[in-house]
Write an enzyme that holds these catalytic residues in place. Structure first.
Site, short mmCIF file in Angstrom:
data_model
loop_
_atom_site.label_atom_id
_atom_site.label_comp_id
_atom_site.label_asym_id
_atom_site.label_seq_id
_atom_site.Cartn_x
_atom_site.Cartn_y
_atom_site.Cartn_z
N ASN A 174 0.91 -0.88 -0.18
CA ASN A 174 0.02 0.12 0.09
C ASN A 174 0.79 1.91 -0.32
OD1 ASN A 174 -2.06 -1.91 0.54
ND2 ASN A 174 -1.46 -2.33 2.26
N ALA A 193 0.12 -5.80 8.97
CA ALA A 193 -1.17 -5.86 8.50
C ALA A 193 -1.65 -5.58 6.99
CB ALA A 193 -2.25 -4.70 8.93
N CYS A 194 -2.09 -6.66 5.81
CA CYS A 194 -2.39 -6.21 4.67
C CYS A 194 -2.76 -5.12 4.28
CB CYS A 194 -3.25 -7.25 4.51
SG CYS A 194 -5.34 -6.36 5.67
N THR A 195 -3.18 -4.17 4.70
CA THR A 195 -3.40 -2.59 5.13
C THR A 195 -2.40 -1.56 5.56
OG1 THR A 195 -4.26 -2.29 6.97
CG2 THR A 195 -5.53 -2.48 5.22
N LEU A 215 -4.87 -2.36 -2.59
CA LEU A 215 -5.80 -2.89 -0.95
C LEU A 215 -5.78 -1.62 -0.85
CD1 LEU A 215 -7.23 -5.06 0.29
CD2 LEU A 215 -5.10 -5.34 1.72
#
Ligand code: NAD
Length: 496
Positions: free
Chosen positions: A266, A294-296, A425
């Site tokens: 991101n 965190a994926c974000t 994302l």
């Protein structure tokens, strides 16, 4: 072997940190897999069974038998159980959060927040038991009414990662259950206790046997068996892109429904008109909060020339404030702001990413990659700069507290750089310009766009998901839109 359920005590006594499978309301399985605390080398954090294909078969059999009865329970009554389970999680918040810190490594404050999120998610979807889900439509025929209904899929499988070990299971299970599905979940091997706490809360709240089943174990054994079983009508997965795309092939081959939430890289664009101190806070919170796992998380930042020096100075100071340490604290000291990295494998991945970037000529403005002498997996917040736009540290997911900062000539170059990724994302922009923020929101190729806010962190009532290799980009998770994945639509004509 049958045994009592996991105890909710905070003790690290072996019996009290033992997770079991939950199959048809029974706690089963010999706990053979040891999980050690990433912040305290050698300290046992959890024990769990390593499930087999036979365990998966038993869990699906139980879920299939329980499904018609569960779907026949009025939705408001299903919701009452979810709300009660949410209340129980809050009653047990501290004990669960402490187990979560020991098995995953994040700070206690973050872990408590995650347990609260799981609780709120259960209560949100529980309340939707009272909400109408269909439409009434006019018909071209006389004396005819058309209505639409949403029907449950049946038995659904959930495969979840370690980084939000109770919130992700909750945000998949709650919409599945309120819709009348029964569930078999395979939690991540590194974090078996957190999912067990969720299962215990649901059971204690009165969920009938067989409605929610847990099988622990290896992804390629338990996860694979779940994906291949024809009784599984839908599979919701969160994890790495490689594993997710493999599961998609299996589910697509038998035309079963599949939802994938996968990797991210991101980016945030910081423009000259932004406040450098505020932009640094936004970027640091996104990059170093949750240990960057965190994926974000924010992992690449593009900055225009006029603000670059001030922004980098402010970001370096922010990085220093994210001290890495034991999330539970030590020797009477409060827990660190940033917890431990989850595993040795992940730690080595973070180290290698930073070391190799430096070897290619990058400047490390903050951080070190030598590791803590105690062997604890503490990784200082890393700020890299002077990298090429196509450096692997800029293009590949690291999943640690590492951020790369690159200069771009202007807004258009920054937007192009943000979009030049296989992932999509979240994306962010720091600016005072409403016009550019609005343009960015429209043109950023990401499922979530944040203006002057960290890329990580979403409210529970909003749709969440990505585009490109971050997501299946079909069904969104969270909020009311989460119900779409777990239901199918039916149109009913009623004539009188
Ligand atoms: P992972 O893909 O290794 O594991 C995720 C889950 O899949 C685990 O339960 C694992 O046991 C299981 N699994 C592994 N191999 C399998 C197989 N062959 N068949 C079936 N199941 C299998 O991911 P991880 O290391 O646990 O989590 C980190 C990854 O998750 C990162 O890439 C991160 O970006 C991603 N993630 C994405 C989101 C999102 O919402 N997009 C959220 C959190 C994490």
């Amino acid at each position: 072997m049958t045994s009592t359920a996991t105890d909710l005590s905070t003790s690290t006594d072996r019996d009290l940190i033992t997770a079991r499978h939950l199959i048809n309301g029974e706690w089963l399985g010999e706990a053979v897999t040891e999980r050690t605390n990433p912040a305290r080398p050698g300290e046992l954090a959890a024990l769990s069974p390593s499930g087999s294909a036979a365990d998966v078969d038993a869990a699906i059999t139980a879920a299939a038998a329980a499904q018609p009865g569960w779907a026949a329970v009025p939705a408001p009554s299903r919701g009452t159980i979810l709300i009660e389970a949410g209340n129980l999680l809050i009653e047990r918040q501290t004990a669960i959060a402490e187990d979560l810190v020991r098995e995953e490594g994040k700070s206690l404050a973050e872990a408590k927040g995650e347990v609260k999120r799981a609780s709120d998610v259960l209560r949100f979807f529980g309340s939707l038991g009272w909400a109408a889900t269909g439409e009434v439509l006019p018909s071209g025929l006389p004396d005819t009414t058309i209505t639409t209904r949403r029907e449950p899929l049946g038995v659904v499988a959930l495969i979840t990662p370690w980084n939000f070990p109770i919130a992700i299971p909750a945000w998949k299970a709650a919409p599945a259950l309120i819709s009348g599905n029964t569930v078999v979940i395979k939690p991540a091997e590194l974090t078996p206790l957190s999912a067990t706490h969720l299962a215990r809360a649901l059971q204690d709240a009165g969920l009938p046997a067989g409605v929610f089943n847990v099988v622990h174990g290896k992804g390629r054994v338990v996860g694979d068996a779940l994906a291949r079983d024809p009784r599984i009508a839908g599979l919701s997965f969160t994890g790495s892109t490689t594993v997710g795309l493999g599961l998609q092939e299996i589910l697509n081959a038998r035309r079963a429904r599949v939802q994938l939430e996968m990797g991210g890289k991101n980016g945030v664009l910081v423009l000259d008109d932004a406040d450098p101190a505020k932009a640094a806070q936004v970027v640091a919170a996104g990059a170093f909060g949750l240990t960057g796992q965190a994926c974000t998380a924010t992992s690449r930042v593009y900055v225009t020339p006029g603000i670059k020096e001030e922004f980098l100075a402010a970001l370096t100071a922010e990085a220093a404030s994210y001290t890495a340490g034991d999330g539970l604290g030590r020797d009477g000291q409060p827990g660190a702001r940033m917890g431990a990295v989850v595993s040795t494998q992940q730690f080595e991945q973070d180290q290698a990413a930073v070391r190799s970037a430096v070897e290619r000529g990058a400047t490390l403005l903050h951080g070190a990659y030598d590791g803590d002498p105690s062997g604890a997996l503490f990784f200082p917040a890393a700020v890299l700069t002077d990298l090429a736009l196509d450096d692997p540290a800029v293009t590949e997911e690291i999943f640690g507290p590492v951020v790369a900062v690159l200069e771009v000539a202007d807004y258009e170059a920054g937007l192009a750089a943000i979009n030049n990724s296989r992932y999509g994302l979240t994306a962010g922009i720091c600016t005072d310009s409403l016009a550019l923020a609005t343009d960015f929101a429209a043109r950023a190729q990401a499922g979530v766009v944040k203006v002057n806010r960290p890329t990580a962190g979403l409210d529970l009532n909003v749709p969440f998901g990505g585009v490109k290799d971050s997501s299946t980009n079909t069904f969104r998770e969270q909020g009311r839109s989460a119900l779409d994945f777990y239901t199918w639509g039916k149109t009913v004509y009623t004539g009188v």
